[in-house]
Design a protein around this motif. Structure first.
Motif, short mmCIF file in Angstrom:
data_model
loop_
_atom_site.label_atom_id
_atom_site.label_comp_id
_atom_site.label_asym_id
_atom_site.label_seq_id
_atom_site.Cartn_x
_atom_site.Cartn_y
_atom_site.Cartn_z
N SER A 386 0.81 -1.22 0.00
CA SER A 386 0.00 0.00 0.00
C SER A 386 0.84 1.28 0.00
CB SER A 386 -0.95 0.00 1.20
OG SER A 386 -0.24 -0.02 2.42
N VAL A 387 1.97 1.28 0.71
CA VAL A 387 2.76 2.52 0.78
C VAL A 387 3.32 2.92 -0.59
CG1 VAL A 387 4.82 3.60 1.78
CG2 VAL A 387 3.30 2.26 3.24
N PRO A 388 4.00 2.03 -1.34
CA PRO A 388 4.44 2.43 -2.69
C PRO A 388 3.28 2.82 -3.59
CG PRO A 388 5.55 0.41 -2.00
CD PRO A 388 4.46 0.67 -1.00
N PHE A 389 2.14 2.14 -3.43
CA PHE A 389 0.95 2.44 -4.24
C PHE A 389 0.47 3.86 -4.00
CE2 PHE A 389 -3.71 2.72 -4.25
CZ PHE A 389 -4.00 2.40 -5.56
N PHE A 390 0.27 4.21 -2.73
CA PHE A 390 -0.27 5.54 -2.41
C PHE A 390 0.74 6.64 -2.72
CE2 PHE A 390 -3.24 3.05 0.26
CZ PHE A 390 -4.43 3.57 -0.22
N VAL A 391 2.02 6.38 -2.50
CA VAL A 391 3.04 7.38 -2.83
C VAL A 391 3.05 7.65 -4.33
CG1 VAL A 391 5.53 7.80 -2.94
CG2 VAL A 391 4.52 6.94 -0.84
N THR A 392 2.92 6.60 -5.14
CA THR A 392 2.87 6.77 -6.59
C THR A 392 1.66 7.57 -7.01
OG1 THR A 392 3.97 4.61 -6.88
CG2 THR A 392 2.88 5.55 -8.80
N LEU A 410 11.26 4.63 -5.50
CA LEU A 410 12.16 4.89 -4.38
C LEU A 410 11.63 4.28 -3.10
CD1 LEU A 410 14.71 6.35 -3.37
CD2 LEU A 410 13.30 8.39 -3.00
N VAL A 411 10.34 4.48 -2.84
CA VAL A 411 9.73 3.90 -1.64
C VAL A 411 9.74 2.37 -1.73
CG1 VAL A 411 7.57 3.68 -0.34
CG2 VAL A 411 8.30 5.91 -1.18
N GLY A 412 9.48 1.83 -2.94
CA GLY A 412 9.51 0.38 -3.11
C GLY A 412 10.88 -0.20 -2.80
N ILE A 413 11.94 0.50 -3.23
CA ILE A 413 13.30 0.03 -2.95
C ILE A 413 13.59 0.09 -1.45
CG2 ILE A 413 15.75 0.61 -3.25
CD1 ILE A 413 14.99 1.57 -6.10
N VAL A 414 13.13 1.16 -0.78
CA VAL A 414 13.32 1.26 0.67
C VAL A 414 12.61 0.11 1.38
CG1 VAL A 414 12.77 2.66 2.71
CG2 VAL A 414 13.66 3.76 0.64
N VAL A 415 11.42 -0.23 0.92
CA VAL A 415 10.68 -1.35 1.52
C VAL A 415 11.45 -2.65 1.35
CG1 VAL A 415 8.59 -2.77 1.30
CG2 VAL A 415 8.41 -0.28 1.28
N ILE A 416 12.01 -2.86 0.15
CA ILE A 416 12.79 -4.07 -0.11
C ILE A 416 14.01 -4.13 0.82
CG2 ILE A 416 14.27 -5.22 -1.80
CD1 ILE A 416 12.35 -4.16 -3.96
N LEU A 417 14.71 -3.02 0.95
CA LEU A 417 15.89 -2.99 1.81
C LEU A 417 15.52 -3.24 3.27
CD1 LEU A 417 17.86 0.06 0.34
CD2 LEU A 417 18.24 -2.37 -0.09
N LEU A 418 14.40 -2.66 3.69
CA LEU A 418 13.96 -2.84 5.07
C LEU A 418 13.61 -4.29 5.34
CD1 LEU A 418 13.28 -1.54 7.77
CD2 LEU A 418 10.98 -1.07 6.90
N GLU A 446 19.61 -15.96 1.04
CA GLU A 446 20.61 -15.07 0.45
C GLU A 446 20.91 -13.96 1.45
OE1 GLU A 446 19.75 -13.65 -3.41
OE2 GLU A 446 19.53 -15.64 -4.29
N VAL A 447 22.18 -13.78 1.76
CA VAL A 447 22.59 -12.78 2.74
C VAL A 447 23.63 -11.88 2.08
CG1 VAL A 447 23.40 -12.38 5.08
CG2 VAL A 447 22.24 -14.53 4.53
N THR A 448 23.29 -10.57 1.98
CA THR A 448 24.18 -9.63 1.30
C THR A 448 24.61 -8.53 2.27
OG1 THR A 448 22.43 -8.14 0.58
CG2 THR A 448 22.86 -10.05 -0.81
N PHE A 449 25.33 -7.54 1.75
CA PHE A 449 25.81 -6.46 2.61
C PHE A 449 24.67 -5.64 3.19
CE2 PHE A 449 25.42 -4.50 -1.52
CZ PHE A 449 24.98 -3.22 -1.25
N PHE A 450 23.44 -5.71 2.57
CA PHE A 450 22.29 -5.04 3.15
C PHE A 450 21.98 -5.56 4.55
CE2 PHE A 450 20.91 -4.56 -1.44
CZ PHE A 450 21.26 -3.21 -1.49
#
Length: 530
Positions: A386-392, A410-418, A446-450
């Motif tokens: 919902s957050v990426p949807f409403f921001v868009t 941008l918000v979608g990427i932040v959600v993925i990183l979180l 999968e474990v990355t530097f994130f």
């Protein structure tokens, strides 16, 4: 393609009535000749429609490029110089297609695409309200929040209250009633009402209303509230409407900058539209994106050569096509021929169509894109959707299409990183073992530097005198940054009396002296454990 002609022909008529004012309005908003918008619509329908792999996508001049075109015509010193950039932009799009750049379209989250469709639906409704009531200060096709006339979307609606044109408003309301009656009741009563579309009936009624009320003081509709197709006096004057590129300007570096800008923005808008129309398509067809770039590039080359605006696939026309029952590319092609034939044979008849009638058609299109039920559905899917949807949605309404999509991404990427940060590992606290706290840490697939921060925080918070089972049996990929953290932790664990039991597919090791040596890593490399 001809098997579905009974569906495609009525749909093409609706798309034609949606495209006609938009072609003219976008040209006006772009500071280009009105005829250039029609050229782009014709080529977008006939040429791009024929070459495209999309069954339901419709191409033409795009509102998202209007600001770029307006600025470029001024900086390049004239429209003929700008046309060189359009041709070069088309060539660059061909290169994108051959390089398989169309795959970019698949990397936009579903929530952002749905937000794009909804945002465009809301924009269509807000932008058509003034035209519906006969206030046409802003040209059709200007979808930006800050408009060509200096007003914004909402101030324009407020200004409408003081400029309502009775005749336009009345025929707009009548047309909206016809469309609702046709779509919700009559279309289910028989074949006739399926073949003859409601928008065609509304347009015919609109022309009759205009003709009958010309002598009325209160209901007469002024020419400024009608469609305004250029009317040539002869064949020579018709041909004289075409413009041709000044290729002497090809050495100007600014022409190449504009060309790359057109190619990038047009390609991005097209790929986003392709992704969106495929989601709307009831038959769930999948459009080959690289072929679409080749088709768009070809269309832009031809459009630039004969004086047309840049072309993209357009969601407004495409969604109108889908909502009207279009099944194959024939609807897009026929709509292009309808534009061509009408501007040649019946431009004066087209100029009797009230803009409020076409606004009523677009209001229906906008509502179907932004149904209230969709907001409720997206909210129930949880904040990650919902957050990426409403921001868009809000980004598109209060800025423009590309900025809104960029904010959503941008918000979608932040959600993925979180979520990546949160899901790096699973921690289980078990019974004491030999007087020590027994804790099992299981790493994700999968474990990355994130995930560095989350894992480092967890390891640092382990109490003294702990027995740690470190399980990587399910881990397929382990970044070197994570292994460095484990290496440092193994050294510190001795000081804190923490015993480590490493469990992996390669075996079980108690208190490994070095994680790097255990995984047999070269310096600064990562490891695949699959």
């Amino acid at each position: 393609m001809f098997k579905t002609l009974k569906n495609d022909l009525p749909a093409s008529v609706v798309v034609f009535f949606v495209a006609l004012p938009l072609c003219l309005g976008i040209a006006l908003a772009s500071g280009a000749p009105l005829f250039s918008g029609l050229i782009a619509g014709i080529i977008g329908g006939i040429v791009v429609g024929s070459l495209s792999g999309s069954k339901i996508g419709v191409s033409g001049p795009a509102a998202g490029l209007a600001a770029i075109v307006l600025t470029a015509i001024g900086t390049l010193g004239g429209y003929e110089n700008f046309l060189v950039a359009v041709v070069l932009g088309g060539i660059i799009q061909l290169i994108f297609g051959f390089l398989k750049a169309g795959i970019i379209g698949y990397y936009f989250p579903s929530s952002v695409i749905k937000g794009m469709l909804t945002g465009i639906g809301i924009i269509i409704i807000l932008k058509q309200i003034p035209h519906f009531f006969g206030y046409d200060a802003d040209p059709e096709g200007d979808f930006a929040f800050i408009q060509v006339d200096g007003e914004n979307t909402f101030s324009e609606i407020l200004n409408t209250l003081n400029h309502i044109q009775i005749g336009s408003a009345l025929i707009g309301i009548i047309s909206l009633g016809i469309l609702l009656l046709w779509g919700n009741v009559l279309s289910k009563k028989g074949k006739f009402f399926e073949i003859i579309q409601g928008p065609l009936v509304a347009v015919v009624v609109g022309i009759i209303f205009y003709t009958l009320t010309q002598s009325s003081d209160s209901l007469a509709i002024a020419s400024t509230h009608l469609v305004s197709v250029p009317v040539p006096d002869s064949i020579d004057s018709f041909i004289g409407q075409f413009s041709f590129p000044n290729f002497a300007a090809i050495t100007n570096p600014e022409v190449w900058v504009v060309a790359f800008t057109i190619a990038l923005v047009a390609s991005l808008e097209t790929l986003l539209c392709v992704e969106a129309t495929d989601k709307l398509d009831p038959d769930k067809n999948v459009t080959p994106t690289n072929r679409e770039l080749l088709a768009q590039g070809t269309g832009n080359i031809l459009s630039g050569l004969v004086g047309g605006l840049p072309i993209t696939q357009v969601i407004v026309r495409s969604s109108a096509n889908i909502q009207s029952g279009g099944k194959s590319k024939m609807s897009a092609i026929i709509h292009g021929f309808l534009l061509l034939i009408s501007v040649i044979l019946i431009p004066r008849l087209l100029n009797q169509i009230p803009l409020s009638v076409l606004a009523a058609i677009l209001l229906i299109v906008g509502y179907k894109l932004a149904k209230p039920a969709l907001f409720k559905k997206m909210y129930k899917l949880g904040w990650k959707q919902s957050v990426p949807f409403f921001v868009t949605v809000f980004g598109i309404v209060f800025t423009d299409l590309l900025v809104g999509i960029g904010l959503g991404m941008l918000v979608g990427i932040v959600v993925i990183l979180l979520k990546s940060y949160q899901n790096s590992h699973f921690l289980h606290i078990e019974d004491n073992s030999n007087g020590k706290h027994k804790i099992k840490m299981e790493l994700a697939e999968e474990v990355t530097f994130f995930n560095k921060g989350a894992i480092l925080k967890e390891l640092d918070s382990l109490p003294r005198d702990t027995y740690l089972e470190f399980d990587v049996t399910k881990t397929r990929y382990l970044d070197y940054d994570i292994i460095e953290i484990l290496e440092d932790f193994a050294f510190k664990a001795k000081e804190r009396n923490i015993d480590i039991k490493l469990i992996s597919k390669r075996g079980i090791v108690e208190n490994p002296p070095s994680f790097i040596e255990f995984f047999q890593l070269r310096p600064k490399s990562s490891i695949s454990l699959s």
